[in-house]
Motif scaffolding. Structure first.
Motif, short mmCIF file in Angstrom:
data_model
loop_
_atom_site.label_atom_id
_atom_site.label_comp_id
_atom_site.label_asym_id
_atom_site.label_seq_id
_atom_site.Cartn_x
_atom_site.Cartn_y
_atom_site.Cartn_z
N UNK A 290 0.82 -1.20 0.00
CA UNK A 290 0.00 0.00 0.00
C UNK A 290 0.86 1.26 0.00
N UNK A 291 0.33 2.34 -0.56
CA UNK A 291 0.97 3.65 -0.45
C UNK A 291 -0.11 4.70 -0.24
N UNK A 292 -0.02 5.41 0.88
CA UNK A 292 -1.01 6.47 1.10
C UNK A 292 -0.59 7.38 2.25
N UNK A 293 -1.53 8.17 2.73
CA UNK A 293 -1.28 9.09 3.84
C UNK A 293 -1.83 8.45 5.13
N UNK B 215 8.09 4.73 0.55
CA UNK B 215 7.25 4.98 -0.62
C UNK B 215 7.36 6.37 -1.22
N UNK B 216 8.53 6.71 -1.81
CA UNK B 216 8.56 7.96 -2.58
C UNK B 216 7.56 7.84 -3.73
N UNK B 217 6.72 8.86 -3.93
CA UNK B 217 5.58 8.70 -4.85
C UNK B 217 5.99 8.39 -6.29
N UNK B 218 6.88 9.22 -6.87
CA UNK B 218 7.25 9.04 -8.28
C UNK B 218 8.44 9.94 -8.61
N UNK B 219 9.17 9.66 -9.69
CA UNK B 219 10.29 10.54 -10.05
C UNK B 219 9.83 11.96 -10.40
N UNK B 220 8.56 12.13 -10.81
CA UNK B 220 8.10 13.48 -11.17
C UNK B 220 7.57 14.28 -9.98
N UNK B 221 7.43 13.65 -8.82
CA UNK B 221 6.98 14.38 -7.62
C UNK B 221 8.05 14.39 -6.53
N UNK B 222 9.16 13.69 -6.76
CA UNK B 222 10.20 13.59 -5.72
C UNK B 222 11.53 14.10 -6.27
N UNK C 25 7.56 2.61 -5.56
CA UNK C 25 7.48 3.92 -6.22
C UNK C 25 6.75 3.75 -7.55
N UNK C 26 5.96 4.76 -7.96
CA UNK C 26 5.35 4.75 -9.30
C UNK C 26 6.44 5.13 -10.32
N UNK C 27 6.59 4.35 -11.39
CA UNK C 27 7.61 4.68 -12.40
C UNK C 27 7.10 4.41 -13.81
N UNK C 28 7.37 5.35 -14.71
CA UNK C 28 7.09 5.19 -16.14
C UNK C 28 5.65 4.76 -16.39
N UNK C 29 4.73 5.52 -15.81
CA UNK C 29 3.32 5.16 -15.93
C UNK C 29 2.68 5.71 -17.21
N UNK C 30 3.03 6.98 -17.54
CA UNK C 30 2.40 7.60 -18.71
C UNK C 30 3.45 8.22 -19.63
N UNK C 31 3.02 8.51 -20.85
CA UNK C 31 3.92 9.20 -21.78
C UNK C 31 4.23 10.59 -21.27
N UNK C 32 3.24 11.20 -20.59
CA UNK C 32 3.44 12.54 -20.03
C UNK C 32 4.60 12.52 -19.03
N UNK C 33 4.68 11.46 -18.22
CA UNK C 33 5.78 11.34 -17.25
C UNK C 33 7.13 11.22 -17.97
N UNK D 218 10.17 -2.19 -5.68
CA UNK D 218 9.00 -2.62 -6.45
C UNK D 218 8.45 -1.39 -7.14
N UNK D 219 8.58 -1.36 -8.47
CA UNK D 219 8.04 -0.19 -9.18
C UNK D 219 6.62 -0.52 -9.62
N UNK D 220 5.73 0.46 -9.45
CA UNK D 220 4.35 0.28 -9.91
C UNK D 220 4.25 0.80 -11.34
N UNK D 221 3.53 0.08 -12.16
CA UNK D 221 3.18 0.42 -13.55
C UNK D 221 4.24 -0.02 -14.56
#
Ligand SMILES: CSC[C@H]1O[C@@H](n2cnc3c(O)ncnc32)[C@H](O)[C@@H]1O
Ligand SMILES: [Zn+2]
Length: 424
Positions: free
Chosen positions: A118-121, A179-186, A207-215, A242-245
């Motif tokens: 899990x990852x959350x607040x 759980x650092x959220x993602x390379x674009x938010x950290x 961490x979320x990684x390489x999820x979208x083309x925008x990222x 463990x990378x998500x996506x």
């Protein structure tokens, strides 16, 4: 305490061989699987016409997000996050998040998930829920610093506070994960500090990684390289990550993930719903990367049902490759069980002597699961979470004949309705 499950179709061992057998659980372990076991046990369950399966490991979710189910559909990731989800999350309190966590735990028990990442607040509140529910939870406080050095320190402090809280619970089932959220938010500073702390404390990282083309566009513009190359170059990757996506990965990225022993948590429903793209499953598996399965949160899925997720994974990769042999049922079943357990360093995900007793019983006495020609096929293509009848975690029965024994279902559903009224 001991549990004897009799007369079931048991999915046995790492090869998921289906055998008609009895299963004996003593304490939190499977101690015997045999054609007929006649030993006495505290609880005896008759599983005639039913399937005894390893429990499902949800390798990426945000368990309290069920509160936002159906509130922001049909949007791309960045719009969904920035304009709909983050403004709502800004209003969350510890109390509200806990209500969401109860709802998530209830849904997971009812659909056969036995462990989740899990990852959350407010993860101290989530930890209390996991402890009470009987589930196995790997919990990360999601860190976001947006490049602000003051925030970096605050986020690290909050993560360490969560870690301390979880350690004090002294539970074998509840674990802290960074759980650092993602390379674009950290920031890079945050990512490097997380790597150092994970080494120091022997914790996993997600961490979320390489999820979208925008990222990919954002990270390439900011750093001149892909998110995976960036993480590799700052020394962040390892076999505890463990990378998500991992949707937008090129051949070089895949080689880097394989070389570092990184696990990828695949989230097909979320990737399809947010139209993020299709993860290169075949190429990852061929490169030897461990790939598990996750639902992501219930605001982008929109449920936590791992049986649904298996079917979506199988169908997505078949049509994407125009090849029905891709993502066969056993491969997908392995992703949802053993591969997830491996990533969490958990001796579970299979039913075998000596393994943790994280087991579900699925009722096959239903028209859509008959005749029992192929157990794994039926689980992946024909069953859904509501067919799960009994959920056992760590040798303890959490749900029996669809009645949840550890949580108050009516109270949780009522609290969720009241909470979303307050949040609106
Ligand atoms: C900082 S806690 C976790 C954070 O992640 C958000 N989230 C949910 N789903 C996704 C996703 O698919 N990609 C990126 N971020 C996601 C969630 O809303 C929390 O803010
Ligand atoms: Zn996510």
């Amino acid at each position: 305490m001991s549990i004897l499950i009799k007369n079931g179709h048991v999915i046995y061992g790492e090869n998921f061989e289906v055998v008609k057998a009895d299963v004996l659980i003593e304490g939190n372990r499977v101690v015997k699987v045999a054609k007929e076991i006649n030993e006495a046990a505290d609880t005896v369950i008759d599983a005639k016409g039913k399937v005894v399966s390893p429990g499902f490991v949800n390798l990426h979710t945000h368990s309290p997000m069920g509160l936002f189910r159906g509130l922001a559909d049909d949007l791309p990731l960045m719009d969904w996050l920035q304009n709909h989800i983050w403004p709502r999350e800004a209003k969350l309190t510890r109390e509200y998040t806990k209500v969401g966590a109860y709802l998530g735990a209830l849904e997971m028990i009812k659909t056969g998930t036995t462990a989740f990442l899990d990852m959350y607040f407010f993860m101290d509140a989530v930890a209390e829920v996991v402890e009470e529910s009987g589930l196995r939870g790997y919990l990360s406080y999601g860190m976001i610093d947006l490049g602000d050095p003051e925030k970096t320190g605050k986020e690290i402090k909050e993560a360490l506070h969560t870690m301390e809280f979880i350690e004090k619970l002294n539970s074998e089932r509840v674990h802290f994960v960074f759980g650092p959220h993602a390379p674009y938010t950290c920031s890079i500073a945050l990512l490097k500090e997380v790597r150092k702390l994970a080494n120091e404390h022997g914790k996993l990282i997600t961490i979320h990684v390489s999820e979208t083309m925008a990222e990919i566009g954002q990270i390439t513009e900011r750093y001149g390289k892909s998110p995976v190359v960036l993480l590799d170059e700052v020394g962040f990757l390892g076999n505890d990550v463990i990378i998500a996506h991992g949707v937008w990965l090129d051949s070089r990225d895949i080689q880097i993930l394989a070389r570092n022993g990184v696990t990828v948590a695949h989230n097909p429903a979320s990737n399809m719903k947010l139209a993020s793209g299709v993860m290169p499953l075949q190429r990852l598996l061929n490169a030897g990367v461990n790939v598990g399965l996750g639902t992501d949160g219930s605001a982008s899925n929109n449920n936590l049902d791992m049986l649904d997720e298996m079917k979506l994974a199988a169908l997505l990769h078949k049509v994407h490759n125009l090849d029905p042999t891709v993502a066969d049922s056993k491969t997908v079943f392995r992703m949802a069980t053993l591969n997830g357990a491996k990533a969490l360093r958990l001796k579970a995900g299979v039913i075998k002597e000596g393994y943790l007793a994280d087991i579900v019983i699925v009722d096959f006495n239903r028209p859509h699961l008959r005749p029992i020609n192929n157990v794994i096929s039926h689980l992946v293509y024909s069953a859904s979470g509501s067919d799960v009848e009994t959920t056992i975690v760590d040798g303890k029965i959490l749900m029996l004949d669809r009645e949840v024994l550890t949580l108050d279902e009516e109270k949780i559903i009522d609290a969720a309705e009241k909470t979303i009224e307050k949040l609106a």
